[in-house]
Write a protein that holds these residues in place. Structure first.
Motif, mmCIF file in Angstrom:
data_model
loop_
_atom_site.group_PDB
_atom_site.id
_atom_site.type_symbol
_atom_site.label_atom_id
_atom_site.label_comp_id
_atom_site.label_asym_id
_atom_site.label_seq_id
_atom_site.Cartn_x
_atom_site.Cartn_y
_atom_site.Cartn_z
ATOM 1 N N UNK A 307 12.670 32.920 46.012
ATOM 2 C CA UNK A 307 13.811 33.754 46.427
ATOM 3 C C UNK A 307 14.894 33.728 45.348
ATOM 4 N N UNK A 308 15.102 32.564 44.781
ATOM 5 C CA UNK A 308 16.132 32.443 43.739
ATOM 6 C C UNK A 308 15.749 33.240 42.494
ATOM 7 N N UNK A 309 14.475 33.156 42.127
ATOM 8 C CA UNK A 309 14.005 33.926 40.967
ATOM 9 C C UNK A 309 14.184 35.417 41.213
ATOM 10 N N UNK A 310 13.755 35.856 42.399
ATOM 11 C CA UNK A 310 13.852 37.280 42.740
ATOM 12 C C UNK A 310 15.317 37.727 42.715
ATOM 13 N N UNK A 311 16.213 36.864 43.176
ATOM 14 C CA UNK A 311 17.643 37.216 43.207
ATOM 15 C C UNK A 311 18.167 37.389 41.787
ATOM 16 N N UNK A 312 17.861 36.416 40.931
ATOM 17 C CA UNK A 312 18.439 36.513 39.588
ATOM 18 C C UNK A 312 17.812 37.664 38.794
ATOM 19 N N UNK A 313 16.598 38.085 39.200
ATOM 20 C CA UNK A 313 15.984 39.245 38.541
ATOM 21 C C UNK A 313 16.418 40.568 39.172
ATOM 22 N N UNK A 314 17.250 40.490 40.243
ATOM 23 C CA UNK A 314 17.648 41.722 40.940
ATOM 24 C C UNK A 314 16.492 42.365 41.692
ATOM 25 N N UNK A 315 15.529 41.545 42.122
ATOM 26 C CA UNK A 315 14.329 42.079 42.797
ATOM 27 C C UNK A 315 14.140 41.424 44.170
ATOM 28 N N UNK A 316 15.239 41.244 44.868
ATOM 29 C CA UNK A 316 15.152 40.589 46.177
ATOM 30 C C UNK A 316 14.333 41.432 47.164
ATOM 31 N N UNK A 317 14.205 42.727 46.865
ATOM 32 C CA UNK A 317 13.397 43.582 47.761
ATOM 33 C C UNK A 317 11.939 43.107 47.835
#
Ligand code: AMP
Ligand code: GLY
Length: 429
Positions: A307-317
């Motif tokens: 989740x943290x990786x996805x957030x920092x990549x702007x890909x939380x979707x």
């Protein structure tokens, strides 16, 4: 994946504990860490404020993800610095961190985007602030604008107390520049709850609800602390209330920031007062809560590092598309064991006994906060020392379990609240 975690409290131990369970994990470093974190991560003696030192370390060790626990490095712009070197880091940038670092910024944003909060006025001069206090009377709340290590808010019961707070902040400058401006606001009444979400400014993923216990003594007596215990979920936060808070507070804040040109990526923690007129914002934090995190993460079944990786990549979707976060339905309680005297002055270096007995207990995790390892001993080294945390099928079971574990631990001067979670039992009935 190689992870660097910044911080040294119970919150950071809970984060390390959770991240260490990820199948992506190769190695975790923590700076500066504590006696408990040292058992799961390699701890290094770099200061959380030493951004250049952290940057050098992350480059040298080829860190894939840096996670920032406390607010100070975020407010100092660590995220911007890391991003300049294409290093992945979880947390809001300097502009977005103003939401916590400047209460004036937060209040003005809330006023502009109709986020419900206490009525307020901002002052640059002490005499004007005092005149206003006389006009509105007590109780009222005096807040220093900047970061003041959780001590910048005075809920004043009398006009004199409020004026004294203004003197201390603006004239005696006890918080330095953080007290250049003050906010005087109405005193709100109700129950407090902590609403914590993760966002990449497009998607919002709520974490489980929780409640903190800020006062030092049972039944909410005594002075405010960093938090003496927490539980999750908070039964008072019903599905309808969650929706109302998301609609009136979370989305309006994130959209408001976006309209101001600020992209918020990371954790957004909102302290809410549930008033008779509805939920109102008390404060924003741009980081995980402490001790709320200790009560929330043991209930999280999903992989937090993904989740943290996805957030920092702007890909939380990517996470929302697969159904969001998965939670354990059990209740979790965290009881903080503090040093004698905390939140005032306290001694350090007391040996902690009984930790080995808690290791064998089912569904008990002891998160370390102010501890340090010396040889094979664990010593106290801070105000909040341990966060004894337990899961149970019901909140009552979680409370009983956790206090059984607390009963096995002792150190000279140890004190803790005996009523953590009791409010939740009343709500469940
Ligand atoms: P803050 O640093 O803004 O989180 O405030 C710390 C604590 O002060 C909160 O958790 C509340 O208990 C209390 N507080 C802050 N603002 C108000 C308010 N307007 N009315 C009543 N209590 C408040
Ligand atoms: N538990 C309150 C905070 O983390 O600010």
């Amino acid at each position: 994946m190689r992870v660097l975690l910044i911080g040294s409290g119970g919150r950071e131990h809970a984060l390390v504990w959770k991240i260490a369970q990820s199948k992506l994990m190769e190695k975790i470093f923590c700076v500066p860490g504590n006696g408990g974190i040292a058992q799961q991560a390699e701890c290094l003696d770099i200061k959380a404020e030493d951004i250049q030192g952290l940057l050098d370390f992350a480059k040298r060790e080829k860190i894939d993800l840096t996670v920032v626990g406390p607010e100070a490095p975020l407010a100092a712009g660590i995220v911007d610095e890391f991003q300049n070197y294409n290093l992945r880091i979880f947390g809001p940038n300097k502009l977005a961190s103003q939401l916590e670092a400047s209460k004036v910024f937060a209040k003005e944003l809330m006023a502009k985007y109709r986020v419900p909060t206490a009525n307020f006025k901002i002052f640059d001069y002490a005499d004007e602030a005092k005149k206003y206090i006389e006009q509105i009377g007590a109780p009222c709340v005096v807040k220093a604008d900047g970061l003041a290590q959780g001590k910048g808010v005075i809920v004043a019961q009398t006009v004199d107390e409020a004026k004294q707070a203004v003197t201390s902040i603006m004239q005696d400058r006890i918080f330095g520049d953080a007290g250049n401006r003050v906010i005087i606001e109405d005193c709100l009444e109700g129950q407090e709850t902590s609403i914590i979400v993760i966002t990449d400014s497009k998607e919002v993923i709520p974490l489980a609800s929780s409640q903190d216990h800020k006062r030092v003594f049972d039944h909410d007596f005594g002075s405010n602390t960093g938090g003496m215990g927490a539980y999750s979920p908070a039964p008072i936060v019903t599905r309808e209330l969650w929706k109302e808070i998301l609609d009136t507070v979370i989305y309006r804040t994130i959209d408001g920031l976006a309209k101001e040109g600020i992209d918020y990526k990371g954790v957004l923690y909102v302290g809410i007062m549930l008033t008779k007129e509805g939920p109102k914002v008390l404060e924003f934090n741009v980081r995980f809560g402490d001790p709320e995190t200790q009560a929330i993460l043991p209930r999280l079944n999903s992989d937090l590092s993904e989740v943290m990786l996805a957030t920092s990549n702007g890909k939380l979707n990517k996470i929302t598309k697969t159904g969001g976060l998965k939670w354990d339905s059990r209740a979790c309680v965290c009881v903080v064991c503090a040093s004698g005297g905390y939140p005032g002055e306290y001694e350090k270096g007391k040996e902690i006994f009984g930790l080995d007995q808690t290791v064998k207990m089912k569904d008990i995790i002891v998160f370390h906060a102010g501890t340090k390892k010396q040889g094979d001993k664990i010593l106290t080294s801070g105000g909040r020392v341990l966060g004894v945390t337990g899961l149970g099928n019901t909140i009552k079971e979680a409370i009983d379990q956790t206090y059984q574990a607390v009963g096995k631990i002792h150190f000279a001067g140890m004190h803790y609240r005996k009523d953590i979670g009791h409010k939740a039992i009343k709500e469940v009935k």
